[in-house]
Write a protein that holds these residues in place. Sequence first.
Motif, PDB file in Angstrom:
ATOM      1  N   CYS A  24     -38.698  56.310   5.890  1.00 28.92           N
ATOM      2  CA  CYS A  24     -37.494  55.464   5.807  1.00 28.92           C
ATOM      3  C   CYS A  24     -37.875  53.986   5.959  1.00 28.92           C
ATOM      4  CB  CYS A  24     -36.468  55.863   6.870  1.00 28.92           C
ATOM      5  SG  CYS A  24     -35.688  57.469   6.549  1.00 28.92           S
ATOM      6  N   GLY A  25     -38.798  53.721   6.895  1.00 35.00           N
ATOM      7  CA  GLY A  25     -39.228  52.341   7.107  1.00 35.00           C
ATOM      8  C   GLY A  25     -39.882  51.761   5.852  1.00 35.00           C
ATOM      9  N   ALA A  26     -40.710  52.580   5.173  1.00 31.73           N
ATOM     10  CA  ALA A  26     -41.414  52.085   3.990  1.00 31.73           C
ATOM     11  C   ALA A  26     -40.449  51.834   2.827  1.00 31.73           C
ATOM     12  CB  ALA A  26     -42.501  53.080   3.583  1.00 31.73           C
ATOM     13  N   VAL A  27     -39.408  52.661   2.711  1.00 25.66           N
ATOM     14  CA  VAL A  27     -38.411  52.410   1.650  1.00 25.66           C
ATOM     15  C   VAL A  27     -37.741  51.065   1.897  1.00 25.66           C
ATOM     16  CG1 VAL A  27     -36.217  53.159   0.641  1.00 25.66           C
ATOM     17  CG2 VAL A  27     -37.980  54.845   1.135  1.00 25.66           C
ATOM     18  N   ARG A  28     -37.379  50.824   3.167  1.00 27.93           N
ATOM     19  CA  ARG A  28     -36.658  49.571   3.475  1.00 27.93           C
ATOM     20  C   ARG A  28     -37.552  48.340   3.290  1.00 27.93           C
ATOM     21  NH1 ARG A  28     -34.631  52.833   7.953  1.00 27.93           N
ATOM     22  NH2 ARG A  28     -32.580  53.610   7.324  1.00 27.93           N
ATOM     23  N   SER A  29     -38.848  48.507   3.548  1.00 26.25           N
ATOM     24  CA  SER A  29     -39.745  47.347   3.385  1.00 26.25           C
ATOM     25  C   SER A  29     -40.316  47.282   1.963  1.00 26.25           C
ATOM     26  CB  SER A  29     -40.873  47.412   4.413  1.00 26.25           C
ATOM     27  OG  SER A  29     -41.694  48.548   4.149  1.00 26.25           O
ATOM     28  N   ARG A  30     -39.822  48.162   1.093  1.00 28.57           N
ATOM     29  CA  ARG A  30     -40.219  48.191  -0.333  1.00 28.57           C
ATOM     30  C   ARG A  30     -41.714  48.430  -0.520  1.00 28.57           C
ATOM     31  NH1 ARG A  30     -35.751  46.306  -3.258  1.00 28.57           N
ATOM     32  NH2 ARG A  30     -34.196  45.308  -1.931  1.00 28.57           N
ATOM     33  N   THR A  31     -42.300  49.179   0.389  1.00 27.82           N
ATOM     34  CA  THR A  31     -43.722  49.514   0.248  1.00 27.82           C
ATOM     35  C   THR A  31     -43.905  51.013  -0.008  1.00 27.82           C
ATOM     36  OG1 THR A  31     -43.885  49.789   2.658  1.00 27.82           O
ATOM     37  CG2 THR A  31     -44.490  47.645   1.766  1.00 27.82           C
ATOM     38  N   PHE A  32     -42.799  51.745  -0.209  1.00 24.52           N
ATOM     39  CA  PHE A  32     -42.889  53.201  -0.342  1.00 24.52           C
ATOM     40  C   PHE A  32     -43.260  53.599  -1.767  1.00 24.52           C
ATOM     41  CE2 PHE A  32     -40.904  57.507  -0.662  1.00 24.52           C
ATOM     42  CZ  PHE A  32     -41.662  58.105   0.323  1.00 24.52           C
ATOM     43  N   HIS A  33     -44.178  54.575  -1.894  1.00 19.89           N
ATOM     44  CA  HIS A  33     -44.538  55.112  -3.196  1.00 19.89           C
ATOM     45  C   HIS A  33     -43.712  56.377  -3.441  1.00 19.89           C
ATOM     46  CE1 HIS A  33     -47.940  52.360  -3.706  1.00 19.89           C
ATOM     47  NE2 HIS A  33     -48.136  52.537  -2.410  1.00 19.89           N
ATOM     48  N   GLY A  34     -42.512  56.188  -3.931  1.00 16.94           N
ATOM     49  CA  GLY A  34     -41.625  57.326  -4.147  1.00 16.94           C
ATOM     50  C   GLY A  34     -40.213  56.812  -4.302  1.00 16.94           C
ATOM     51  N   LYS A  35     -39.251  57.743  -4.286  1.00 17.13           N
ATOM     52  CA  LYS A  35     -37.878  57.377  -4.617  1.00 17.13           C
ATOM     53  C   LYS A  35     -36.903  57.661  -3.483  1.00 17.13           C
ATOM     54  CE  LYS A  35     -38.888  58.237  -9.433  1.00 17.13           C
ATOM     55  NZ  LYS A  35     -40.265  58.747  -9.230  1.00 17.13           N
ATOM     56  N   ALA A  36     -35.958  56.747  -3.302  1.00 18.09           N
ATOM     57  CA  ALA A  36     -34.838  57.012  -2.411  1.00 18.09           C
ATOM     58  C   ALA A  36     -33.983  58.113  -3.029  1.00 18.09           C
ATOM     59  CB  ALA A  36     -34.011  55.745  -2.217  1.00 18.09           C
ATOM     60  N   ARG A  37     -33.209  58.798  -2.198  1.00 21.42           N
ATOM     61  CA  ARG A  37     -32.410  59.915  -2.709  1.00 21.42           C
ATOM     62  C   ARG A  37     -31.074  60.008  -1.984  1.00 21.42           C
ATOM     63  NH1 ARG A  37     -37.735  61.525  -3.680  1.00 21.42           N
ATOM     64  NH2 ARG A  37     -38.054  63.131  -5.256  1.00 21.42           N
ATOM     65  N   MET A  38     -30.046  60.424  -2.733  1.00 22.45           N
ATOM     66  CA  MET A  38     -28.750  60.731  -2.120  1.00 22.45           C
ATOM     67  C   MET A  38     -28.749  62.185  -1.652  1.00 22.45           C
ATOM     68  SD  MET A  38     -25.922  58.602  -4.322  1.00 22.45           S
ATOM     69  CE  MET A  38     -26.510  58.803  -6.018  1.00 22.45           C
ATOM     70  N   GLN A  39     -27.693  62.539  -0.899  1.00 28.05           N
ATOM     71  CA  GLN A  39     -27.630  63.887  -0.326  1.00 28.05           C
ATOM     72  C   GLN A  39     -27.429  64.934  -1.427  1.00 28.05           C
ATOM     73  OE1 GLN A  39     -25.638  63.537   3.867  1.00 28.05           O
ATOM     74  NE2 GLN A  39     -25.045  61.777   2.664  1.00 28.05           N
ATOM     75  N   THR A  40     -28.003  66.101  -1.202  1.00 27.18           N
ATOM     76  CA  THR A  40     -28.110  67.108  -2.254  1.00 27.18           C
ATOM     77  C   THR A  40     -26.761  67.449  -2.892  1.00 27.18           C
ATOM     78  OG1 THR A  40     -30.147  68.108  -1.474  1.00 27.18           O
ATOM     79  CG2 THR A  40     -28.635  69.553  -2.656  1.00 27.18           C
ATOM     80  N   GLN A  41     -26.762  67.409  -4.203  1.00 23.41           N
ATOM     81  CA  GLN A  41     -25.578  67.746  -4.983  1.00 23.41           C
ATOM     82  C   GLN A  41     -26.026  68.183  -6.374  1.00 23.41           C
ATOM     83  OE1 GLN A  41     -22.014  67.487  -4.130  1.00 23.41           O
ATOM     84  NE2 GLN A  41     -22.171  68.869  -5.867  1.00 23.41           N
ATOM     85  N   ILE A  42     -25.524  69.331  -6.819  1.00 22.78           N
ATOM     86  CA  ILE A  42     -25.793  69.830  -8.169  1.00 22.78           C
ATOM     87  C   ILE A  42     -24.461  69.952  -8.890  1.00 22.78           C
ATOM     88  CG2 ILE A  42     -26.743  71.782  -9.486  1.00 22.78           C
ATOM     89  CD1 ILE A  42     -28.816  70.470  -7.769  1.00 22.78           C
ATOM     90  N   ALA A  43     -24.464  69.719 -10.200  1.00 19.77           N
ATOM     91  CA  ALA A  43     -23.294  70.015 -11.029  1.00 19.77           C
ATOM     92  C   ALA A  43     -23.759  70.848 -12.213  1.00 19.77           C
ATOM     93  CB  ALA A  43     -22.635  68.730 -11.508  1.00 19.77           C
ATOM     94  N   ILE A  44     -22.969  71.874 -12.577  1.00 24.03           N
ATOM     95  CA  ILE A  44     -23.335  72.744 -13.698  1.00 24.03           C
ATOM     96  C   ILE A  44     -22.158  72.856 -14.664  1.00 24.03           C
ATOM     97  CG2 ILE A  44     -25.024  74.071 -12.376  1.00 24.03           C
ATOM     98  CD1 ILE A  44     -22.981  76.299 -12.081  1.00 24.03           C
ATOM     99  N   SER A  45     -22.479  73.150 -15.931  1.00 26.99           N
ATOM    100  CA  SER A  45     -21.444  73.175 -16.954  1.00 26.99           C
ATOM    101  C   SER A  45     -21.873  74.035 -18.124  1.00 26.99           C
ATOM    102  CB  SER A  45     -21.213  71.749 -17.446  1.00 26.99           C
ATOM    103  OG  SER A  45     -20.488  71.741 -18.646  1.00 26.99           O
ATOM    104  N   ALA A  46     -20.949  74.839 -18.638  1.00 22.34           N
ATOM    105  CA  ALA A  46     -21.217  75.580 -19.864  1.00 22.34           C
ATOM    106  C   ALA A  46     -20.444  74.950 -21.024  1.00 22.34           C
ATOM    107  CB  ALA A  46     -20.818  77.047 -19.698  1.00 22.34           C
ATOM    108  N   ASP A  47     -19.696  73.894 -20.728  1.00 21.15           N
ATOM    109  CA  ASP A  47     -18.835  73.259 -21.731  1.00 21.15           C
ATOM    110  C   ASP A  47     -18.655  71.811 -21.258  1.00 21.15           C
ATOM    111  OD1 ASP A  47     -16.346  72.113 -22.389  1.00 21.15           O
ATOM    112  OD2 ASP A  47     -15.198  73.738 -21.525  1.00 21.15           O
ATOM    113  N   PRO A  48     -18.914  70.821 -22.122  1.00 21.14           N
ATOM    114  CA  PRO A  48     -18.970  69.424 -21.673  1.00 21.14           C
ATOM    115  C   PRO A  48     -17.714  68.943 -20.947  1.00 21.14           C
ATOM    116  CG  PRO A  48     -19.624  69.624 -23.981  1.00 21.14           C
ATOM    117  CD  PRO A  48     -19.159  70.977 -23.559  1.00 21.14           C
ATOM    118  N   ALA A  49     -16.582  69.623 -21.161  1.00 22.88           N
ATOM    119  CA  ALA A  49     -15.326  69.157 -20.561  1.00 22.88           C
ATOM    120  C   ALA A  49     -15.076  69.769 -19.188  1.00 22.88           C
ATOM    121  CB  ALA A  49     -14.159  69.483 -21.491  1.00 22.88           C
ATOM    122  N   THR A  50     -15.943  70.682 -18.747  1.00 19.97           N
ATOM    123  CA  THR A  50     -15.674  71.424 -17.512  1.00 19.97           C
ATOM    124  C   THR A  50     -16.946  71.521 -16.672  1.00 19.97           C
ATOM    125  OG1 THR A  50     -14.117  72.758 -18.794  1.00 19.97           O
ATOM    126  CG2 THR A  50     -14.700  73.572 -16.600  1.00 19.97           C
TER     127      THR A  50
END
Length: 333
Positions: A24-50
């Motif tokens: 967390c410290g390295a992300v804030r100091s912009r020295t981290f080799h990797g990506k920040a992430r939001m809390q886990t969430q998936i979305a699925i769809s068999a039809d673009p409208a739903t």
Amino acid sequence: MRVRILGSAAGGAFPQWNCACPNCGAVRSRTFHGKARMQTQIAISADPATWFLLGASPDLRSQIEATPELQPQASAAAADPSRPPRERSAQKNETASSPARQSPIAGAVLLNADIDHVLGLLLLRELQPLRVHATESIRRILSEDNSMFAMLQRVPDQLTWSCFNPRVAFPLLDASGKDSGIRCRALSLGTHFPAYVSAERRSQFAAGEASLGLMIESPSHKRLAYMPAVPEISEDLVREFDSADVLMFDGTFWSDDELIRTQGSGQTARQMGHVPVSSPQGSLSRLAQLRRPRKIYIHINNTNPMLNEAGREYREVRDAGWELAEDGCHYEL
Ligand SMILES: [Zn+2]
């Protein structure tokens, strides 16, 4: 079936507001080799409208705004300039299907009652018709014990509950009851309800409904195994995973004592319901035999050293054929 990863971190996200661990410290100091992430969430769809949400994360609003497919499209009626403005604009106190309120989000499937898995439902309170698939225990914890959830049932047809039992396949239905063609089957994985559920209340619920994984089958019979919280890996589970095309698996902690070492006290990964990635009984070793699925770690805690793409843990996971879920990734199944 489309699968979108909207968030891939464990509860608290990455970086976490009160955490000064090396990651967390390295992300804030912009020295981290990797990506920040939001809390886990998936979305699925068999039809673009739903679209259906797997869980409902506290970061859901930002996740929807980052994902055009999940954003509302103005209906023909709402966009028609010949209509009087009153008809065009959404009124706050009408029924749950106003013409300008057209989110493609049709509902959600809940796998546990943890705050980082259900809080996002409260962010969907603006009178959109939704169907929430959950076990009876989870429905009762949210709707009987947490009075704020009444905001989701203010008008007729706002939130409809569809209850399912573990191991019994069920179809994902939209708010009107239309079948999406997607089939789900929940597996009982953990027996601990969240700490906010009292011991007396817990005794009234089936422990096998406390924490679930989900086997999801697309209309073309492709399978996604979605397993964000797995306390231990049985032979039965390994067989289930080997029937899947994509496995999204619990990547919360690298080691069993990770949180204790980081914060000086607390519980082990296993006590929290998460098998660690490393160690002889960890997921990297126990799932090395899987041949069929594409393997993706998700629900990664901010303390996990494998988030550092310059580190040996990241290299070890990638060399073993695993991917790390990233916010914005998408798959076709
Ligand atoms: Zn941290």
